[in-house]
Design a protein around this motif. Structure first.
Motif, PDB file in Angstrom:
ATOM      1  N   SER A  90      72.047  58.384  59.290  1.00 55.74           N
ATOM      2  CA  SER A  90      71.071  59.305  58.684  1.00 55.74           C
ATOM      3  C   SER A  90      69.715  58.618  58.573  1.00 55.74           C
ATOM      4  O   SER A  90      68.666  59.216  58.861  1.00 55.74           O
ATOM      5  CB  SER A  90      71.552  59.751  57.301  1.00 55.74           C
ATOM      6  OG  SER A  90      72.804  60.397  57.408  1.00 55.74           O
ATOM      7  N   TYR A 115      78.021  57.129  58.335  1.00 54.14           N
ATOM      8  CA  TYR A 115      77.024  58.202  58.460  1.00 54.14           C
ATOM      9  C   TYR A 115      75.748  57.855  57.709  1.00 54.14           C
ATOM     10  O   TYR A 115      74.703  58.440  57.958  1.00 54.14           O
ATOM     11  CB  TYR A 115      77.600  59.547  57.960  1.00 54.14           C
ATOM     12  CG  TYR A 115      77.992  59.572  56.484  1.00 54.14           C
ATOM     13  CD1 TYR A 115      77.014  59.697  55.493  1.00 54.14           C
ATOM     14  CD2 TYR A 115      79.333  59.484  56.087  1.00 54.14           C
ATOM     15  CE1 TYR A 115      77.377  59.722  54.148  1.00 54.14           C
ATOM     16  CE2 TYR A 115      79.685  59.500  54.756  1.00 54.14           C
ATOM     17  CZ  TYR A 115      78.703  59.628  53.781  1.00 54.14           C
ATOM     18  OH  TYR A 115      79.041  59.663  52.460  1.00 54.14           O
ATOM     19  N   LEU A 122      84.274  65.269  61.836  1.00 55.88           N
ATOM     20  CA  LEU A 122      83.051  65.671  62.537  1.00 55.88           C
ATOM     21  C   LEU A 122      83.344  66.790  63.524  1.00 55.88           C
ATOM     22  O   LEU A 122      82.603  67.769  63.635  1.00 55.88           O
ATOM     23  CB  LEU A 122      82.442  64.474  63.289  1.00 55.88           C
ATOM     24  CG  LEU A 122      81.706  63.436  62.436  1.00 55.88           C
ATOM     25  CD1 LEU A 122      81.403  62.190  63.240  1.00 55.88           C
ATOM     26  CD2 LEU A 122      80.407  64.022  61.890  1.00 55.88           C
ATOM     27  N   ALA A 151      82.336  64.817  54.462  1.00 56.84           N
ATOM     28  CA  ALA A 151      83.316  63.720  54.390  1.00 56.84           C
ATOM     29  C   ALA A 151      84.189  63.798  53.149  1.00 56.84           C
ATOM     30  O   ALA A 151      85.010  62.909  52.913  1.00 56.84           O
ATOM     31  CB  ALA A 151      82.559  62.394  54.426  1.00 56.84           C
ATOM     32  N   ILE A 211      82.875  58.866  57.291  1.00 53.64           N
ATOM     33  CA  ILE A 211      83.387  60.127  57.817  1.00 53.64           C
ATOM     34  C   ILE A 211      84.254  59.829  59.021  1.00 53.64           C
ATOM     35  O   ILE A 211      84.000  58.888  59.782  1.00 53.64           O
ATOM     36  CB  ILE A 211      82.221  61.093  58.162  1.00 53.64           C
ATOM     37  CG1 ILE A 211      82.765  62.482  58.438  1.00 53.64           C
ATOM     38  CG2 ILE A 211      81.404  60.593  59.361  1.00 53.64           C
ATOM     39  CD1 ILE A 211      81.666  63.555  58.414  1.00 53.64           C
ATOM     40  N   SER A 254      74.353  65.781  52.965  1.00 55.85           N
ATOM     41  CA  SER A 254      75.109  66.806  53.699  1.00 55.85           C
ATOM     42  C   SER A 254      76.333  66.200  54.349  1.00 55.85           C
ATOM     43  O   SER A 254      77.443  66.777  54.310  1.00 55.85           O
ATOM     44  CB  SER A 254      74.219  67.440  54.770  1.00 55.85           C
ATOM     45  OG  SER A 254      73.084  68.037  54.172  1.00 55.85           O
ATOM     46  N   PHE A 255      76.174  64.973  54.991  1.00 52.62           N
ATOM     47  CA  PHE A 255      77.331  64.313  55.609  1.00 52.62           C
ATOM     48  C   PHE A 255      78.377  63.974  54.552  1.00 52.62           C
ATOM     49  O   PHE A 255      79.591  64.053  54.795  1.00 52.62           O
ATOM     50  CB  PHE A 255      76.888  63.018  56.329  1.00 52.62           C
ATOM     51  CG  PHE A 255      76.433  63.226  57.755  1.00 52.62           C
ATOM     52  CD1 PHE A 255      77.305  63.747  58.699  1.00 52.62           C
ATOM     53  CD2 PHE A 255      75.142  62.899  58.159  1.00 52.62           C
ATOM     54  CE1 PHE A 255      76.888  63.934  60.024  1.00 52.62           C
ATOM     55  CE2 PHE A 255      74.720  63.086  59.455  1.00 52.62           C
ATOM     56  CZ  PHE A 255      75.600  63.609  60.396  1.00 52.62           C
ATOM     57  N   LYS A 256      77.947  63.619  53.325  1.00 51.73           N
ATOM     58  CA  LYS A 256      78.877  63.234  52.253  1.00 51.73           C
ATOM     59  C   LYS A 256      79.756  64.417  51.856  1.00 51.73           C
ATOM     60  O   LYS A 256      80.949  64.266  51.571  1.00 51.73           O
ATOM     61  CB  LYS A 256      78.081  62.716  51.043  1.00 51.73           C
ATOM     62  CG  LYS A 256      78.964  62.041  50.000  1.00 51.73           C
ATOM     63  CD  LYS A 256      78.149  61.141  49.105  1.00 51.73           C
ATOM     64  CE  LYS A 256      79.072  60.301  48.216  1.00 51.73           C
ATOM     65  NZ  LYS A 256      78.355  59.284  47.470  1.00 51.73           N
ATOM     66  N   CYS A 298      76.913  62.813  67.368  1.00 50.62           N
ATOM     67  CA  CYS A 298      77.060  61.919  66.209  1.00 50.62           C
ATOM     68  C   CYS A 298      78.064  60.808  66.494  1.00 50.62           C
ATOM     69  O   CYS A 298      77.824  59.634  66.189  1.00 50.62           O
ATOM     70  CB  CYS A 298      77.524  62.732  64.979  1.00 50.62           C
ATOM     71  SG  CYS A 298      76.292  63.904  64.412  1.00 50.62           S
TER      72      CYS A 298
END
Length: 899
Positions: free
Chosen positions: A890, A886, A855, A844, A850, A839-841, A867
């Motif tokens: 994670s 990130y 963010l 980003a 990221i 999800s973070f990828k 974060c």
């Protein structure tokens, strides 16, 4: 001198009195620097007043107040100590001129030649002329007599100042003007003579005002020198007036030189007194030494003249030792004292002659010749003393030999007889046994033989005593007394020996009779004593009984014992009869029975005492048995009371435990229904607590009564306590498990049917209803739910993974809660670290890092800041400023177990 007109000198008559140089003389044309005139006015006025105040007056204005000549004449009288011609009291000018002329004539009569100073100028109030006249007076009366090392007045005063201020490194007196401007010169003069008046160390050269005012104030307050100068005038003038400075400094000279003269005079007096004191001390020393020596001679001569002999060798030898001490220790120092006395006498006479004092005459009888005469008498008394001592010692030695022989023989005999009379007089046979008496008889026969053998020595002692009497031995009385004592004692020993022999034989016969009676007494007393001791032991025996039957048995045995007492009393009377027979023999023949029966340690008093004790213990035993019977009845009541309650509470606790177990295992209704049901149970259990407390009270009574068994119940208080605590723990733990199941169900979205299915599967394999599955039971349960964990290596690895989750502490068991947590994780749609990372990828833009802005743009503010605060900077090869990692974040969210 720049604009100053040179002064015309006023000369004193005579060559060596011409002490003033030209620069100090008055200006002929009467011209004076205004600053100098101001300084002279103040200084001369103060100087005049310092003398006029002695006559009770003063001047205010120097040129006005001297115009009538009256105060001028008074000033001269005060400072000279002489009377002038009687002044004119008229107010007219002629009277004033007359008075001033009288004053000027007096000055001239003191060897001062006045030039350019006339009476008319003074009467007319000419300031410069008046100042010149006063300066002339100051020179004559305050400065002329100052002379140090044959110098003239001015140089003498300057030299005195330089010498007094020499130790002060920041003072350099070269003249009577600028050398005094910083004030340190004045302060140094005061500090040199009176250091306590000024703290010189705190003065600074760059603060002349403070220095000058300090000196002027201290001089006025403590030295009686009036303020003749102004600090402001001195500091403000390039070159202060010499006359003013000299006048003021001369006051210091006179103030301090007076003290110096007094000190010189005192030193001279002290020196004279010291000589007198030293001579007087020498005289006192001579008198004391002479008295001591004469007294010692007076005491010693009678001692040396005493030729009365001592009676003992020891005393005469002590006399000889005393004489040796006298010659060796006591006389030599006195010889030295006699010599020293003569030396001191000669030295004193020499000192008196040198200091012009009369010769010393000692007290009567203490002349040097008196001491020599006394010493001659002493040495005369010494002659023949030592020879007399040695002759006396030789005579005593001969006599002492015989006396010593007497003493040795007497001492040997007395040592042998020592204690013999006491031994013969002792009544040991009165307390001895029969065997002891026989031994004493043999011992006495041996003593009688020994006594006969000593007869010769007694006769020898008497013979030596007779010889000492014939030779008139000094200590014959004591020798005779000792000899008589030995003979008297010898006679006494013979009489005592005979008496003891008779007493021993008589006692032997009596003891043989008593011995037979003792034996009979011992044969009957021993078994009777044993019977009584056994009876006392039984009567005092502490009993521990637990039932009424046991106490009844003890009471029966006691009644049987009481029936035997009359027969026992008859035996006691018979034994005491034997004892009385012995006592009768003892009383008739006066045998001292301090000894005891050799065949037994038992005596009649002990038999009677023990019999009384038995009689006393019988009713005590009766009472103890009655009390114990009552106690056992009370204990039985307490047992039944406890048992009645325990037999109800114990089954109730077991029933409740089983019911709780069924609720948690059976699946009636929803989890909420089960929770409600359990809370009702919990309430009913809490309400039951008073019954437990009541049972505790009954248990305490049983403990206090020391009851250790109870045949009416199988339940102990410990069982009840453990059961009650398990019940409370179980209901609380079961409620907590249901609550956790609800939390798990709601958090993981598990339906009630699924929960029931999980419970049914778990209960099926929980064969012992313990609420836990062993490893093999849990494995069977998983297989029944469709998990692929066969016996191959892959299946074993999978099962090990699952066990590490459900049994992280490796206890070997799985609780229902751990089972639910695992099943909910396997069946629910849960997030994983990989999903969060993916999800973070997306946020980003497919980068490995990221940015902070990304963010904050994509997430709500709280989550974005959360974060940012926790992500570490990204350090990969494609890193840019502000890049955050990130991926590791994670992973950290789920912990290492989810990786």
């Amino acid at each position: 001198m720049d604009h100053h007109i040179q002064q015309q000198p006023h000369h004193y008559d005579g060559g060596e009195n011409d002490y003033m140089q030209q620069e100090d003389d008055w200006d002929r044309d009467m011209l004076l620097d205004p600053a100098w005139e101001k300084q002279q006015r103040k200084t001369f006025t103060a100087w005049c007043n310092s003398h006029l105040r002695k006559a009770g007056t003063q001047i205010e204005n120097i040129e006005e107040d001297f115009r009538d000549g009256l105060k001028l004449m008074l000033l001269l009288e005060v400072i000279s100590g002489e009377r002038l011609a009687k002044p004119e009291r008229g107010k007219m000018r002629v009277h004033k001129i007359s008075n001033v002329n009288k004053a000027l004539d007096f000055i001239a009569s003191k060897g001062v030649k006045l030039v350019s100073i006339g009476a008319e100028e003074i009467v007319d109030g000419n300031a410069k002329m008046t100042l010149g006249m006063i300066w002339t007076i100051i020179l004559r009366f305050a400065i002329q007599d100052i002379s140090v090392e044959e110098t003239s007045a001015k140089e003498g005063l300057l030299l005195w100042c330089q010498r007094k201020t020499a130790p002060y490194k920041n003072v350099n007196i070269q003249n009577f003007h600028i050398s005094w401007k910083d004030g340190l010169g004045f302060c140094a003069l005061i500090h040199r003579h009176r250091p306590e008046l000024i703290d010189y160390g705190k003065l600074r050269k760059d603060d002349p005002m403070t220095n000058l005012n300090t000196a002027f104030d201290v001089a006025e307050k403590y030295l009686d020198i009036p303020k003749m100068l102004d600090a402001e005038d001195i500091v403000g003038t390039a070159r202060p007036d010499e006359k003013a400075i000299m006048t003021y400094v001369s006051s210091f000279y006179h103030a301090f030189s007076g003290a110096q003269k007094a000190e010189t005079a005192a030193n001279r007096i002290c020196k004279v007194l010291a000589v007198n004191q030293e001579n007087e001390q020498l005289m006192e020393d001579y008198e004391k030494l002479a008295s001591d020596l004469l007294e010692w001679i007076r005491r010693t001569i009678p001692w040396l003249e005493n030729r009365v002999p001592e009676n003992t060798m020891q005393a005469m030898q002590q006399k000889l030792e005393d004489f040796r001490d006298y010659r060796r220790l006591h006389k030599p120092p006195k010889v030295q004292e006699k010599c020293q006395l003569e030396i001191n006498f000669n030295t004193l006479q020499t000192k008196l002659r040198l200091s012009n004092r009369p010769a010393f005459m000692p007290s009567e009888g203490k002349m040097v010749s008196d001491i020599s005469n006394a010493w001659g008498s002493l040495e005369g008394a010494e002659k023949g003393y030592e020879e007399w001592l040695l002759n006396e010692i030789r005579r005593l030695e001969r006599l002492d030999h015989l006396a010593e022989k007497f003493r040795q023989k007497a001492a040997i005999h007395e040592a042998w007889t020592d204690g013999k009379e006491e031994m013969l007089q002792q009544k040991d046979y009165e307390t001895a046994s029969l065997s002891d008496i026989k031994a004493l008889l043999k011992k006495h026969e041996a003593f009688e033989s020994d006594l006969a053998a000593h007869q010769d020595r007694v006769e020898q002692i008497a013979a030596i005593a007779q010889e000492l009497n014939e030779l008139e031995y000094y200590d014959s009385p004591s020798v005779n007394a000792r000899c008589q004592q030995i003979c008297d004692q010898w006679d006494s020993l013979g009489v005592l020996t005979q008496k003891r022999s008779e007493a021993l034989q008589r006692t032997e016969k009596l003891l043989e009779t008593i011995d037979q009676l003792y034996l009979e007494f011992a044969k009957r007393a021993a078994p009777f004593n044993n019977w009584m001791e056994g009876a006392m032991e039984d009567l005092q025996d502490t009993f521990i009984v637990h039932t009424i039957e046991e106490i009844q048995g003890l009471s029966t045995a006691h009644e049987q014992f009481k029936a035997t007492l009359p027969e026992a009393d008859k035996e006691r009377q018979a034994i005491l009869g034997i004892h009385n027979e012995i006592a009768k023999i003892v009383q008739t023949y006066h045998v001292n029975m301090a000894g005891t029966n050799p065949y037994t340690t038992i005596n009649s008093q002990e038999i009677n005492a023990k019999w009384d004790k038995v009689r006393q213990l019988v009713p005590q035993r009766d009472q103890a048995l009655i009390e114990e019977h009552a106690r056992q009845q009370n204990n039985e009541r307490l047992r039944r009371q406890f048992a009645n309650q325990a037999n109800v509470i114990g089954p109730w606790i077991q029933t409740k435990m089983q019911e709780i177990g069924r609720i948690s295992i059976e699946m009636h209704g929803t989890l909420e229904d089960q929770l409600t049901h359990l809370r009702q149970y919990e309430k009913s259990i809490v309400n039951y607590k008073p019954k437990i407390d009541q049972l505790e009270g009954d248990h305490q009574l049983i403990q206090e009564a020391l009851i250790f068994d109870n045949k009416h119940t199988n339940y102990t208080m410990e069982h009840i306590r453990v059961g009650w605590e398990q019940l409370l723990t179980t209901i609380a733990r079961t409620i907590n498990e249901i609550e956790n199941q609800i939390l798990t169900r709601d958090a993981k979205g598990i339906s009630q049917d699924q929960m029931n299915e999980f419970r049914a599967s778990f209960n099926h394999f929980d064969r012992d209803h313990s609420g836990r599955l062993g490893a093999e039971e849990f494995k069977a349960c998983l297989i029944s739910l469709g998990f692929d964990i066969g016996n191959d290596a892959q299946g074993e690895a999978e099962f090990s993974r699952i066990m590490s989750i459900v049994d992280p502490n490796r206890l070997g068991v799985v609780t229902f809660q751990a089972f639910i947590d695992f099943m909910s994780r396997e069946t629910a749609d849960t997030d994983t670290a990989d999903q969060v990372m993916a999800s973070f990828k997306v946020l980003a833009g497919d980068k490995n890092y990221i940015l902070v802005d990304e963010l904050r743009r994509e997430l709500p503010p709280d989550q974005a800041e959360y974060c940012i605060a926790r992500m570490t900077p990204y350090t990969g090869p494609d890193a840019v400023p502000g890049a955050l990692d990130y991926m590791s974040f994670s992973t950290a969210l789920y912990g290492e177990s989810d990786l």
